[in-house]
Design an enzyme around this catalytic site. Sequence first.
Site, short mmCIF file in Angstrom:
data_model
loop_
_atom_site.label_atom_id
_atom_site.label_comp_id
_atom_site.label_asym_id
_atom_site.label_seq_id
_atom_site.Cartn_x
_atom_site.Cartn_y
_atom_site.Cartn_z
N GLY A 8 0.56 -1.26 0.03
CA GLY A 8 -0.02 0.02 -0.07
C GLY A 8 0.75 1.28 -0.05
N LYS A 34 7.10 -3.66 2.79
CA LYS A 34 8.56 -3.60 3.21
C LYS A 34 9.22 -2.47 3.01
CE LYS A 34 12.13 -6.76 1.96
NZ LYS A 34 12.71 -7.76 0.82
N THR A 123 -1.30 -8.74 -13.79
CA THR A 123 -0.91 -8.12 -14.84
C THR A 123 -1.22 -8.60 -16.06
OG1 THR A 123 1.30 -6.83 -16.20
CG2 THR A 123 1.44 -8.79 -14.79
N ASP A 124 -1.32 -7.87 -17.42
CA ASP A 124 -1.53 -8.68 -18.73
C ASP A 124 -0.08 -9.06 -19.08
OD1 ASP A 124 -0.33 -6.26 -19.25
OD2 ASP A 124 -1.69 -5.51 -20.78
N GLU A 125 0.94 -8.86 -18.52
CA GLU A 125 2.10 -9.06 -19.13
C GLU A 125 2.49 -10.76 -18.82
OE1 GLU A 125 5.43 -6.75 -18.40
OE2 GLU A 125 4.14 -5.06 -17.80
N TYR A 149 9.86 -10.74 -14.56
CA TYR A 149 8.70 -10.00 -13.98
C TYR A 149 7.54 -10.95 -14.23
CZ TYR A 149 4.75 -6.85 -13.43
OH TYR A 149 3.65 -6.19 -13.15
N LYS A 153 4.82 -12.91 -11.95
CA LYS A 153 3.44 -12.80 -11.66
C LYS A 153 2.64 -13.92 -12.24
CE LYS A 153 1.89 -9.39 -10.46
NZ LYS A 153 1.47 -8.85 -9.22
N PRO A 274 16.07 -5.96 -23.75
CA PRO A 274 15.83 -7.18 -24.19
C PRO A 274 14.62 -7.84 -23.88
CG PRO A 274 17.59 -7.00 -22.30
CD PRO A 274 16.81 -5.59 -22.56
N GLY A 275 14.28 -8.49 -24.93
CA GLY A 275 12.86 -9.33 -24.77
C GLY A 275 11.75 -8.40 -24.77
P1 NAD Z 1 5.06 -0.40 -6.98
O1 NAD Z 1 6.32 -1.13 -7.46
O2 NAD Z 1 4.77 0.96 -7.15
O3 NAD Z 1 4.81 -0.75 -5.64
C1 NAD Z 1 5.04 -2.31 -5.16
C2 NAD Z 1 4.80 -2.03 -3.26
O4 NAD Z 1 4.98 -3.35 -2.93
C3 NAD Z 1 5.97 -1.20 -2.98
O5 NAD Z 1 5.62 -0.25 -1.90
C4 NAD Z 1 7.13 -1.94 -2.22
O6 NAD Z 1 7.60 -1.33 -1.24
C5 NAD Z 1 6.03 -3.28 -1.86
N1 NAD Z 1 6.88 -4.38 -1.76
C6 NAD Z 1 7.51 -4.95 -2.46
N2 NAD Z 1 8.08 -6.30 -1.99
C7 NAD Z 1 7.43 -6.38 -0.97
C8 NAD Z 1 7.52 -7.46 0.16
N3 NAD Z 1 8.33 -8.54 -0.12
N4 NAD Z 1 6.90 -7.23 1.14
C9 NAD Z 1 5.81 -6.41 1.40
N5 NAD Z 1 6.02 -5.24 0.39
C10 NAD Z 1 6.67 -5.25 -0.56
O7 NAD Z 1 3.84 -1.25 -7.86
P2 NAD Z 1 2.59 -0.99 -8.35
O8 NAD Z 1 2.73 -0.34 -9.77
O9 NAD Z 1 1.75 -0.26 -7.46
O10 NAD Z 1 1.92 -2.43 -8.60
C11 NAD Z 1 1.20 -2.99 -7.87
C12 NAD Z 1 0.73 -4.33 -8.15
O11 NAD Z 1 -0.10 -4.22 -9.53
C13 NAD Z 1 1.88 -5.31 -8.42
O12 NAD Z 1 1.54 -6.42 -8.04
C14 NAD Z 1 1.87 -5.21 -10.21
O13 NAD Z 1 2.41 -6.31 -10.39
C15 NAD Z 1 0.57 -5.06 -10.31
N6 NAD Z 1 0.37 -4.39 -11.44
C16 NAD Z 1 0.95 -2.96 -11.87
C17 NAD Z 1 0.58 -2.46 -13.12
C18 NAD Z 1 1.25 -1.01 -13.43
O14 NAD Z 1 1.23 -0.51 -14.32
N7 NAD Z 1 1.90 -0.34 -12.36
C19 NAD Z 1 -0.08 -2.84 -13.98
C20 NAD Z 1 -0.79 -4.23 -14.06
C21 NAD Z 1 -0.55 -4.75 -12.69
P1 TYD Z 2 7.17 0.24 -18.10
O1 TYD Z 2 6.47 1.67 -17.46
O2 TYD Z 2 8.61 0.00 -17.69
O3 TYD Z 2 5.99 -0.57 -18.06
P2 TYD Z 2 5.86 -2.13 -18.90
O4 TYD Z 2 7.50 -2.52 -19.46
O5 TYD Z 2 5.75 -3.10 -17.49
O6 TYD Z 2 4.88 -1.87 -19.94
O7 TYD Z 2 7.35 0.80 -19.86
C1 TYD Z 2 6.35 1.19 -20.57
C2 TYD Z 2 6.89 1.04 -22.01
O8 TYD Z 2 7.73 2.28 -22.10
C3 TYD Z 2 7.72 -0.20 -22.49
O9 TYD Z 2 7.18 -0.42 -23.84
C4 TYD Z 2 9.14 0.21 -22.09
C5 TYD Z 2 9.03 1.59 -22.70
N1 TYD Z 2 10.13 2.58 -22.05
C6 TYD Z 2 10.70 3.67 -22.71
O10 TYD Z 2 10.62 3.77 -23.99
N2 TYD Z 2 11.69 4.72 -22.06
C7 TYD Z 2 11.73 4.61 -20.80
O11 TYD Z 2 12.42 5.40 -20.25
C8 TYD Z 2 10.98 3.54 -19.85
C9 TYD Z 2 11.05 3.49 -18.55
C10 TYD Z 2 10.09 2.77 -20.56
#
Ligand code: NAD
Ligand code: TYD
Length: 334
Positions: A8, A34, A123-125, A149, A153, A274-275
């Site tokens: 959170g 954490k 995630t959709d990834e 990653y 997930k 990469p990838g």
């Molecule tokens: P974030 O990286 O901003 O936040 C992650 C949080 O988890 C941080 O506060 C971190 O301190 C905490 N954390 C990490 N490891 C921990 C552990 N071992 N124990 C307790 N806390 C821990 O992530 P986010 O972007 O807010 O994403 C939240 C969730 O949504 C994730 O599960 C991510 O996979 C999923 N998600 C994110 C996106 C996106 O676009 N950001 C899209 C789809 C799904």
């Molecule tokens: P990111 O925010 O890392 O999300 P994800 O890889 O999980 O989709 O990146 C979003 C897209 O932007 C991805 O195609 C990688 C690209 N990207 C850049 O082109 N430049 C940057 O500086 C970053 C961080 C990402």
Amino acid sequence: MRLLVTGGCGFIGSNFIRYWLKKYPDHQIVNLDKLTYAGHLSSTFDFSKQKNYRFVKGDICNRKLVNDLIKETDIVVHFAAESHVDRSILDPLVFVKTNVLGTQNLLDAALKHKIKRFHLVSTDEVFGELPLHGGKFTEQTPYNPRSPYAASKAAADHLARAYFYTYGLPVTITNTSNNYGPYQDTEKFIPRMITNLLTGENIKIYGDGKYVRDWLYVEDHVRAIDLVIKSGEEGETYLVGGSDREINNLEIAKIILRIMNLPDSKIQFVKDRPGHDRRYAIDSSKIRKQLNWEPLFSFDDYIAKTIDWYEKNRWWWEPIKKKSEKLYKKTMQI
Ligand code: NAD
Ligand code: TYD
């Protein structure tokens, strides 16, 4: 209702807690986080003093702590994760520890204490990449993760579903596209671009920039989680995506530059990841039809509001910005 929210202090988790406390002021929330590089107490300042909110610093892999907290919980909403693809390429082990073992630890405790709902935010990834022109991900798309990653997930999703089928744990999962909005760490694409421009730097575009993501405003995501917890069917997965049109990274960079009144010469092409997955796109028909969800926040309006938020909240991102750019320069030379 008593909620245990993991992660959170991260981007989506902090937006979720803010939304939930406002909508359900009689609910209790414990936030277990954490505080890794991505966790910021500053993202919780506006609600941290509320009587029905408590922060616990700790690791989701800690069995005793997780058991003690879940004992007093009705619903787990599990956000905590290592969430950045670029970091997973540099150090996959911590992704397996937190995303796989940490999730399993939470599932075990949830089962032991017979909680009412375990909601996993995914995630959709996990589905891998789509070709530039073609269909979208649906709940039936086979898993095909391509980064450490995404693989971690995917493992968490499989475990959660296994706990539903094997033990009857009331699990729901949302697989969501790329979120954007306030309080997102400056390492991620959209906040990195905005804060680079606000500090006089260039925008860094990986490869040819023709990578497509399905962008969802964070509050639309949080509303979808709310609906799935309230009305979603146990054992079910819901895909949540926001794009009204497909926009590639380069086009997003240009939209941001236009809003900020800056020239396209601020775009700098750097070496590719990469990838690198070419395209993600989500078909959200299931959640739209079954739970009546739809995205309310259009990309054009809310990207402008997001830029405005970063312009007005330098206090939040300035202390973390240097560290993000150091990571990119040192380890990826970009
Ligand atoms: P974030 O990286 O901003 O936040 C992650 C949080 O988890 C941080 O506060 C971190 O301190 C905490 N954390 C990490 N490891 C921990 C552990 N071992 N124990 C307790 N806390 C821990 O992530 P986010 O972007 O807010 O994403 C939240 C969730 O949504 C994730 O599960 C991510 O996979 C999923 N998600 C994110 C996106 C996106 O676009 N950001 C899209 C789809 C799904
Ligand atoms: P990111 O925010 O890392 O999300 P994800 O890889 O999980 O989709 O990146 C979003 C897209 O932007 C991805 O195609 C990688 C690209 N990207 C850049 O082109 N430049 C940057 O500086 C970053 C961080 C990402």
